[in-house]
Design a protein around this motif. Sequence first.
Motif, PDB file in Angstrom:
ATOM      1  N   VAL A  75       0.850  -1.187   0.000  1.00  0.00           N
ATOM      2  CA  VAL A  75       0.000   0.000   0.000  1.00  0.00           C
ATOM      3  C   VAL A  75       0.889   1.242   0.000  1.00  0.00           C
ATOM      4  CG1 VAL A  75      -1.925  -1.124   1.211  1.00  0.00           C
ATOM      5  CG2 VAL A  75      -0.193   0.096   2.526  1.00  0.00           C
ATOM      6  N   LEU A  76       0.346   2.326  -0.514  1.00  0.00           N
ATOM      7  CA  LEU A  76       1.019   3.618  -0.471  1.00  0.00           C
ATOM      8  C   LEU A  76       0.227   4.544   0.437  1.00  0.00           C
ATOM      9  CD1 LEU A  76       1.780   4.273  -4.254  1.00  0.00           C
ATOM     10  CD2 LEU A  76       3.432   3.734  -2.472  1.00  0.00           C
ATOM     11  N   ALA A  77       0.897   5.181   1.361  1.00  0.00           N
ATOM     12  CA  ALA A  77       0.284   6.239   2.166  1.00  0.00           C
ATOM     13  C   ALA A  77       0.629   7.549   1.460  1.00  0.00           C
ATOM     14  CB  ALA A  77       0.830   6.218   3.587  1.00  0.00           C
ATOM     15  N   ILE A  78      -0.403   8.268   0.998  1.00  0.00           N
ATOM     16  CA  ILE A  78      -0.191   9.487   0.206  1.00  0.00           C
ATOM     17  C   ILE A  78      -1.084  10.599   0.731  1.00  0.00           C
ATOM     18  CG2 ILE A  78      -0.364  10.528  -2.081  1.00  0.00           C
ATOM     19  CD1 ILE A  78      -0.129   7.739  -3.259  1.00  0.00           C
ATOM     20  N   LYS A  79      -0.452  11.701   1.161  1.00  0.00           N
ATOM     21  CA  LYS A  79      -1.229  12.874   1.562  1.00  0.00           C
ATOM     22  C   LYS A  79      -0.292  14.068   1.698  1.00  0.00           C
ATOM     23  CE  LYS A  79      -4.992  14.318   4.476  1.00  0.00           C
ATOM     24  NZ  LYS A  79      -5.932  13.917   5.500  1.00  0.00           N
ATOM     25  N   ASP A  80      -0.770  15.226   1.257  1.00  0.00           N
ATOM     26  CA  ASP A  80      -0.026  16.487   1.383  1.00  0.00           C
ATOM     27  C   ASP A  80       1.411  16.387   0.865  1.00  0.00           C
ATOM     28  OD1 ASP A  80      -2.305  17.593   2.534  1.00  0.00           O
ATOM     29  OD2 ASP A  80      -1.630  17.197   4.572  1.00  0.00           O
ATOM     30  N   PRO A  91       2.083   9.094   5.788  1.00  0.00           N
ATOM     31  CA  PRO A  91       2.792   7.864   6.163  1.00  0.00           C
ATOM     32  C   PRO A  91       2.864   7.653   7.676  1.00  0.00           C
ATOM     33  CG  PRO A  91       3.941   8.942   4.376  1.00  0.00           C
ATOM     34  CD  PRO A  91       2.847   9.885   4.817  1.00  0.00           C
ATOM     35  N   GLN A  92       3.089   8.728   8.445  1.00  0.00           N
ATOM     36  CA  GLN A  92       3.171   8.553   9.901  1.00  0.00           C
ATOM     37  C   GLN A  92       1.829   8.152  10.514  1.00  0.00           C
ATOM     38  OE1 GLN A  92       4.000  11.207   8.065  1.00  0.00           O
ATOM     39  NE2 GLN A  92       3.834  13.120   9.177  1.00  0.00           N
ATOM     40  N   GLU A  93       0.707   8.535   9.882  1.00  0.00           N
ATOM     41  CA  GLU A  93      -0.609   8.109  10.372  1.00  0.00           C
ATOM     42  C   GLU A  93      -0.786   6.605  10.172  1.00  0.00           C
ATOM     43  OE1 GLU A  93      -3.207  10.581   8.083  1.00  0.00           O
ATOM     44  OE2 GLU A  93      -2.841  12.349   9.311  1.00  0.00           O
ATOM     45  N   LEU A  94      -0.404   6.110   8.996  1.00  0.00           N
ATOM     46  CA  LEU A  94      -0.488   4.676   8.749  1.00  0.00           C
ATOM     47  C   LEU A  94       0.462   3.927   9.680  1.00  0.00           C
ATOM     48  CD1 LEU A  94      -1.541   2.211   7.288  1.00  0.00           C
ATOM     49  CD2 LEU A  94       0.099   2.676   5.450  1.00  0.00           C
ATOM     50  N   GLN A  95       1.656   4.454   9.893  1.00  0.00           N
ATOM     51  CA  GLN A  95       2.611   3.799  10.792  1.00  0.00           C
ATOM     52  C   GLN A  95       2.043   3.681  12.200  1.00  0.00           C
ATOM     53  OE1 GLN A  95       5.815   2.544   9.680  1.00  0.00           O
ATOM     54  NE2 GLN A  95       5.322   1.409  11.534  1.00  0.00           N
ATOM     55  N   LYS A  96       1.335   4.708  12.679  1.00  0.00           N
ATOM     56  CA  LYS A  96       0.701   4.651  14.010  1.00  0.00           C
ATOM     57  C   LYS A  96      -0.335   3.540  14.073  1.00  0.00           C
ATOM     58  CE  LYS A  96       1.120   9.391  15.635  1.00  0.00           C
ATOM     59  NZ  LYS A  96       0.385  10.606  16.012  1.00  0.00           N
ATOM     60  N   ILE A  97      -1.132   3.400  13.008  1.00  0.00           N
ATOM     61  CA  ILE A  97      -2.139   2.329  12.964  1.00  0.00           C
ATOM     62  C   ILE A  97      -1.453   0.973  13.027  1.00  0.00           C
ATOM     63  CG2 ILE A  97      -3.831   1.187  11.472  1.00  0.00           C
ATOM     64  CD1 ILE A  97      -4.649   4.041  10.536  1.00  0.00           C
ATOM     65  N   LEU A  98      -0.419   0.800  12.225  1.00  0.00           N
ATOM     66  CA  LEU A  98       0.295  -0.475  12.198  1.00  0.00           C
ATOM     67  C   LEU A  98       0.980  -0.756  13.531  1.00  0.00           C
ATOM     68  CD1 LEU A  98       1.890  -0.252   8.631  1.00  0.00           C
ATOM     69  CD2 LEU A  98      -0.243  -1.390   9.303  1.00  0.00           C
ATOM     70  N   ASP A  99       1.612   0.256  14.119  1.00  0.00           N
ATOM     71  CA  ASP A  99       2.273   0.077  15.417  1.00  0.00           C
ATOM     72  C   ASP A  99       1.277  -0.228  16.517  1.00  0.00           C
ATOM     73  OD1 ASP A  99       4.725   0.549  14.241  1.00  0.00           O
ATOM     74  OD2 ASP A  99       4.867   2.625  14.947  1.00  0.00           O
ATOM     75  N   GLY A 100       0.143   0.447  16.531  1.00  0.00           N
ATOM     76  CA  GLY A 100      -0.876   0.223  17.552  1.00  0.00           C
ATOM     77  C   GLY A 100      -1.448  -1.170  17.488  1.00  0.00           C
ATOM     78  N   TRP A 101      -1.652  -1.668  16.294  1.00  0.00           N
ATOM     79  CA  TRP A 101      -2.191  -3.015  16.103  1.00  0.00           C
ATOM     80  C   TRP A 101      -1.177  -4.052  16.549  1.00  0.00           C
ATOM     81  CZ3 TRP A 101      -6.943  -4.496  15.266  1.00  0.00           C
ATOM     82  CH2 TRP A 101      -7.234  -5.720  14.693  1.00  0.00           C
ATOM     83  N   LEU A 140      -3.575   4.805  -0.130  1.00  0.00           N
ATOM     84  CA  LEU A 140      -4.387   5.167   1.034  1.00  0.00           C
ATOM     85  C   LEU A 140      -4.233   6.668   1.287  1.00  0.00           C
ATOM     86  CD1 LEU A 140      -3.419   2.229   3.407  1.00  0.00           C
ATOM     87  CD2 LEU A 140      -5.430   2.412   1.944  1.00  0.00           C
ATOM     88  N   PRO A 141      -5.357   7.390   1.434  1.00  0.00           N
ATOM     89  CA  PRO A 141      -5.283   8.843   1.617  1.00  0.00           C
ATOM     90  C   PRO A 141      -4.950   9.243   3.050  1.00  0.00           C
ATOM     91  CG  PRO A 141      -7.575   8.160   1.564  1.00  0.00           C
ATOM     92  CD  PRO A 141      -6.733   6.928   1.345  1.00  0.00           C
TER      93      PRO A 141
END
Length: 92
Positions: A14-19, A62-72, A58-59
């Motif tokens: 997946v790609l995390a892409i925003k701003d 990258p740090q937002e997706l990393q937080k989701i992955l780390d939290g899980w 994914l809109p």
Amino acid sequence: MALIKNAMKGYVAVLAIKDGETKRFVVELDYLTNPAFLGLLDQAREEYGFKQQGTIALPCRPQELQKILDGWRTRPDSIKDAGRDIYFPKFL
């Protein structure tokens, strides 16, 4: 997390892409049971539709997706939910 050209069996890229920020992640399919990750997939569907080709975008930053992955990843190995075991991976 691994940066590889093609995802291995049991993983999805997946790609995390925003701003203007973009980062590629390779995540285990177990994340498809994570409500926050599923929410990002819903946002991607709304923003990009189902006609994406290649890596799923994914809109989010990258740090937002990393937080989701780390939290899980930091949850207990298994919990009871509606009478079934749910596995929470500790990789990446």
